[in-house]
Design a protein around this motif. Structure first.
Motif, PDB file in Angstrom:
ATOM      1  N   HIS A 198       0.824  -1.208   0.000  1.00 31.35           N
ATOM      2  CA  HIS A 198       0.000   0.000   0.000  1.00 31.35           C
ATOM      3  C   HIS A 198       0.864   1.266   0.000  1.00 31.35           C
ATOM      4  N   VAL A 199       2.040   1.201   0.650  1.00 35.97           N
ATOM      5  CA  VAL A 199       2.960   2.333   0.620  1.00 35.97           C
ATOM      6  C   VAL A 199       3.372   2.626  -0.821  1.00 35.97           C
ATOM      7  N   GLN A 200       3.762   1.575  -1.549  1.00 34.89           N
ATOM      8  CA  GLN A 200       4.185   1.752  -2.933  1.00 34.89           C
ATOM      9  C   GLN A 200       3.043   2.253  -3.813  1.00 34.89           C
ATOM     10  N   GLU A 201       1.846   1.755  -3.561  1.00 31.25           N
ATOM     11  CA  GLU A 201       0.688   2.201  -4.338  1.00 31.25           C
ATOM     12  C   GLU A 201       0.426   3.686  -4.120  1.00 31.25           C
ATOM     13  N   ALA A 202       0.494   4.106  -2.855  1.00 29.44           N
ATOM     14  CA  ALA A 202       0.250   5.514  -2.532  1.00 29.44           C
ATOM     15  C   ALA A 202       1.355   6.408  -3.100  1.00 29.44           C
ATOM     16  N   LEU A 203       2.602   5.958  -3.017  1.00 29.61           N
ATOM     17  CA  LEU A 203       3.708   6.749  -3.555  1.00 29.61           C
ATOM     18  C   LEU A 203       3.647   6.823  -5.075  1.00 29.61           C
ATOM     19  N   GLY A 204       3.123   5.770  -5.689  1.00 23.00           N
ATOM     20  CA  GLY A 204       2.982   5.782  -7.135  1.00 23.00           C
ATOM     21  C   GLY A 204       2.107   6.914  -7.625  1.00 23.00           C
ATOM     22  N   GLN A 205       1.113   7.283  -6.839  1.00 20.53           N
ATOM     23  CA  GLN A 205       0.227   8.378  -7.209  1.00 20.53           C
ATOM     24  C   GLN A 205       0.929   9.732  -7.101  1.00 20.53           C
ATOM     25  N   LEU A 206       2.052   9.781  -6.365  1.00 18.26           N
ATOM     26  CA  LEU A 206       2.802  11.025  -6.181  1.00 18.26           C
ATOM     27  C   LEU A 206       4.019  11.109  -7.095  1.00 18.26           C
ATOM     28  N   ARG A 207       4.266  10.082  -7.870  1.00 18.69           N
ATOM     29  CA  ARG A 207       5.527   9.944  -8.588  1.00 18.69           C
ATOM     30  C   ARG A 207       5.895  11.180  -9.411  1.00 18.69           C
ATOM     31  N   ASP A 208       4.926  11.778 -10.063  1.00 23.45           N
ATOM     32  CA  ASP A 208       5.226  12.929 -10.918  1.00 23.45           C
ATOM     33  C   ASP A 208       5.716  14.144 -10.131  1.00 23.45           C
ATOM     34  N   ASP A 209       5.430  14.176  -8.834  1.00 19.95           N
ATOM     35  CA  ASP A 209       5.799  15.328  -8.012  1.00 19.95           C
ATOM     36  C   ASP A 209       7.064  15.102  -7.186  1.00 19.95           C
ATOM     37  N   LEU A 210       7.538  13.870  -7.136  1.00 18.89           N
ATOM     38  CA  LEU A 210       8.695  13.562  -6.299  1.00 18.89           C
ATOM     39  C   LEU A 210       9.992  13.967  -6.996  1.00 18.89           C
ATOM     40  N   PRO A 211      11.005  14.354  -6.219  1.00 19.13           N
ATOM     41  CA  PRO A 211      12.271  14.795  -6.821  1.00 19.13           C
ATOM     42  C   PRO A 211      13.024  13.637  -7.468  1.00 19.13           C
ATOM     43  N   VAL A 212      13.759  13.966  -8.519  1.00 16.30           N
ATOM     44  CA  VAL A 212      14.652  13.002  -9.166  1.00 16.30           C
ATOM     45  C   VAL A 212      16.046  13.263  -8.613  1.00 16.30           C
ATOM     46  N   GLU A 213      16.468  12.461  -7.669  1.00 17.92           N
ATOM     47  CA  GLU A 213      17.757  12.654  -6.996  1.00 17.92           C
ATOM     48  C   GLU A 213      18.787  11.690  -7.577  1.00 17.92           C
ATOM     49  N   ARG A 214      19.983  12.218  -7.818  1.00 16.72           N
ATOM     50  CA  ARG A 214      21.043  11.428  -8.440  1.00 16.72           C
ATOM     51  C   ARG A 214      22.399  11.930  -7.959  1.00 16.72           C
ATOM     52  N   PRO A 215      23.449  11.143  -8.149  1.00 14.02           N
ATOM     53  CA  PRO A 215      24.770  11.557  -7.670  1.00 14.02           C
ATOM     54  C   PRO A 215      25.191  12.911  -8.239  1.00 14.02           C
ATOM     55  N   TYR A 216      25.796  13.709  -7.386  1.00 10.28           N
ATOM     56  CA  TYR A 216      26.198  15.074  -7.738  1.00 10.28           C
ATOM     57  C   TYR A 216      27.632  15.296  -7.277  1.00 10.28           C
TER      58      TYR A 216
END
Length: 251
Positions: A198-216
């Motif tokens: 259920h956590v993954q399902e709920a986060l899936g609905q937010l995916r477009d708004d979550l940051p894309v974090e990568r090595p810097y």
């Protein structure tokens, strides 16, 4: 870089939590790992997060800079490139005087200057900047039986503390300030779901708004990067042994 609208915070970045130690001439050493600065960034700059009280955030968002009667630039302030870490520290924007979360953009040159002014490890004395490498937090999973982002013992995230003239420099060099409190609450609700599915399902609905974090890799000198543990040296070796009974916690 990964396309917008696709969060790579957990699935894509897990392999970058530690990396083989890189020598200053580009070679590789296998005896330990270097620390990796992970965050959201683009050609213009890099993003960090802070949690504040309502009045400070209202003023900052309206004026697109920090200031106002409630803000004290001389005080020690901490910035976190990891969204999951500010959610953990602020209780998903619910703790006293941390009811709002801001996403702040800094130019690459400003981040390099800040990191070049920082020390690492215990103490720090009168230094104006501090770097800590704390166990990373997973934006895409919650800690079992706890309402907080999952602790990732094999990966560390950078926390950057500033005071005095370094804090003022940070305030003077922000490019943009965005209120992400609603997203913080939404992730908190998702992490409170009954089970991992259920956590993954709920986060899936937010995916477009979550940051894309990568090595810097900050635009700092090799000397600074070695001192921060981001290139091979005594500091990176010490940090790589944390949790193995061979070094103290880097706090």
């Amino acid at each position: 870089p990964p396309p917008r609208g696709r969060c790579s915070c957990h699935q894509d970045l897990a392999p970058f939590g530690t990396m083989a130690a890189m020598t200053t001439d580009g070679g590789s050493e296998n005896d330990h790992q270097v620390q990796v600065f992970t965050g959201e960034w683009d050609d213009e700059g890099v993003y960090v997060y802070q949690a504040f009280k309502e009045e400070i955030c209202d003023w900052a968002v309206k004026n697109q800079r920090f200031g106002g009667p409630q803000f004290k630039p001389e005080r020690m302030t901490w910035i976190k490139p990891s969204f999951a870490w500010v959610l953990y520290r602020s209780g998903y924007a619910s703790k006293h005087n941390q009811e709002r979360v801001l996403k702040v953009k800094l130019p690459h040159e400003a981040m390099a200057h800040i990191l070049s002014s920082c020390s690492t490890g215990h103490g720090g004395g009168g230094t104006i900047g501090r770097v800590q490498w704390d166990p990373a937090r997973d934006l895409m999973a919650s800690e079992p039986k706890k309402h907080e982002p999952r602790k990732m013992l094999r990966k560390r995230d950078i926390q950057i503390g500033m005071k005095g003239r370094l804090s003022r420099f940070y305030v003077e060099n922000t490019l943009s300030i965005e209120d992400v409190t609603e997203l913080s609450h939404a992730v908190g609700h998702a992490h409170a779901a009954a089970d991992a599915g259920h956590v993954q399902e709920a986060l899936g609905q937010l995916r477009d708004d979550l940051p894309v974090e990568r090595p810097y890799m900050p635009r700092c000198s090799d000397e600074v990067l070695i001192g921060l543990g981001m290139k091979t040296g005594a500091r990176s070796k010490s940090l790589s042994r944390i949790g193995k009974g061979k070094a103290d916690e880097a706090r």
